[in-house]
Design an enzyme around this catalytic site. Structure first.
Site, short mmCIF file in Angstrom:
data_model
loop_
_atom_site.label_atom_id
_atom_site.label_comp_id
_atom_site.label_asym_id
_atom_site.label_seq_id
_atom_site.Cartn_x
_atom_site.Cartn_y
_atom_site.Cartn_z
N ASP A 81 41.47 31.40 37.80
CA ASP A 81 40.96 32.44 38.70
C ASP A 81 40.69 33.68 37.86
OD1 ASP A 81 40.31 33.86 41.10
OD2 ASP A 81 42.29 34.74 41.10
N TYR A 135 35.58 39.00 39.07
CA TYR A 135 34.35 38.24 38.84
C TYR A 135 33.26 38.65 39.84
CZ TYR A 135 36.56 34.67 35.78
OH TYR A 135 37.18 33.99 34.77
N GLY A 136 33.70 39.09 41.02
CA GLY A 136 32.78 39.32 42.14
C GLY A 136 31.70 40.35 41.91
N CYS A 175 39.05 30.32 42.78
CA CYS A 175 38.32 31.58 42.86
C CYS A 175 37.06 31.33 43.68
CB CYS A 175 37.95 32.04 41.44
SG CYS A 175 36.85 33.47 41.37
N ASN A 176 36.91 32.06 44.78
CA ASN A 176 35.73 31.88 45.63
C ASN A 176 34.44 32.19 44.87
OD1 ASN A 176 36.49 31.61 48.79
ND2 ASN A 176 38.06 32.75 47.70
N THR A 177 34.44 33.28 44.10
CA THR A 177 33.22 33.69 43.39
C THR A 177 32.81 32.63 42.37
OG1 THR A 177 33.77 36.03 43.67
CG2 THR A 177 32.19 35.49 41.95
N CYS A 223 38.35 35.49 49.38
CA CYS A 223 38.75 35.73 48.00
C CYS A 223 40.21 35.31 47.88
CB CYS A 223 38.58 37.20 47.63
SG CYS A 223 39.27 37.65 46.02
N HIS A 249 42.50 36.33 46.12
CA HIS A 249 43.44 37.46 45.99
C HIS A 249 43.93 37.95 47.35
CE1 HIS A 249 41.98 37.79 41.83
NE2 HIS A 249 42.90 38.72 41.59
#
Length: 262
Positions: free
Chosen positions: A11, A43-44, A74-76, A184, A186
């Site tokens: 992530d 990252y976003g 990690c979604n992004t 996300c 996080h």
């Protein structure tokens, strides 16, 4: 690749440990290696080419460490890079996307909110999923600018993050959402604060349990489940300050947490 090899996770920092916890809870005999790429967080806000390059870098490191599978926690990174990763490597990948479907199908007010990074909300994969349900419901999308940075600094319970969230969530409250989708990895670390701010009828959902179930299914299908009866061992590495990871996971046993350059 054999069933005793670890599952790899990466992530853009510590947030993906919310996914990691769900996976090791469901699969207690699996070994794992987690890479917190905090040096490059978030990252976003990065261009897609850089997100792909960072995802390749992290994957290469996990393969070097002998991982049998990679969970892109990690979604992004999932929404921007997983297609490239799957075409470039032969190991299985598990991705994480915002849980729009269950929120859309269960919403009574026909209004849901999605709190995510710019990188996730602007991705093709996210738009494809979002368009499937936007005809039936109103979707209020909010970019969580500043949230990842504060969580990476260990400030998830601070007044600073509370006031930022009050501002970010107001458009969703105005839209009378009854589901908030956390886009996300996080953001599950903000659950306590989110519940204080949102109306009582709003349900908060993330992808952690679904990712854990999918991880188990893929391991079973590929005959890669760890058949040992021993409790799994876990190594978590940060390329920034590992103390934030230690504080976050102080109750997790059988864990090595260290700094590593990658």
């Amino acid at each position: 690749m054999n069933n005793l090899d670890p599952i790899g996770f990466f992530d853009s920092g510590i947030g993906g440990t919310s996914i990691w916890k769900e996976v090791i809870s469901l699969l207690p005999h699996e070994n794992s290696i987690y890479l917190a790429d905090s040096k490059n967080a978030p990252y976003g806000e990065k261009p897609i080419e850089e997100i792909i390059a960072l995802s390749n870098k992290n994957t290469d490191k996990l393969l070097e460490m002998g991982c049998k599978m990679v969970v892109v926690a990690c979604n992004t990174a999932t929404t921007n890079a997983i297609k490239v990763l799957r075409s470039s490597y032969t190991i299985p990948f598990i991705g994480i996307e915002p849980a729009i479907k269950p929120a859309a199908l269960n919403s009574k007010t026909k209004s849901i909110g999605i709190l995510a990074t710019k990188g996730t909300l602007s991705s093709k994969l996210f738009h494809k999923t979002s368009e499937l349900y936007s005809g039936e419901i109103t979707i209020t999308e909010v970019v969580g600018n500043g949230l990842v940075t504060l969580i990476e600094q260990g400030k998830q319970d601070s007044e600073e993050i509370k006031y930022l969230l009050i501002k970010l969530l107001q458009p969703m409250i105005d839209a009378k959402i009854d589901y908030l989708v956390l886009g996300c990895s996080h953001y599950p670390y903000l659950l306590t604060v989110l519940k204080r701010i949102l109306p009582d009828n709003v349900q908060i959902i993330d992808s952690g349990e679904a990712v854990a179930r999918q991880t188990k299914k893929v391991l079973e299908d590929l005959h890669l489940l760890n058949t040992s009866s021993a409790k799994g061992s876990h190594k978590l590495f940060s390329n920034s300050n590992p103390e934030v990871l230690r504080k976050l996971l102080d109750t997790a046993g059988n864990c090595l947490i260290e700094h590593l350059d990658f």
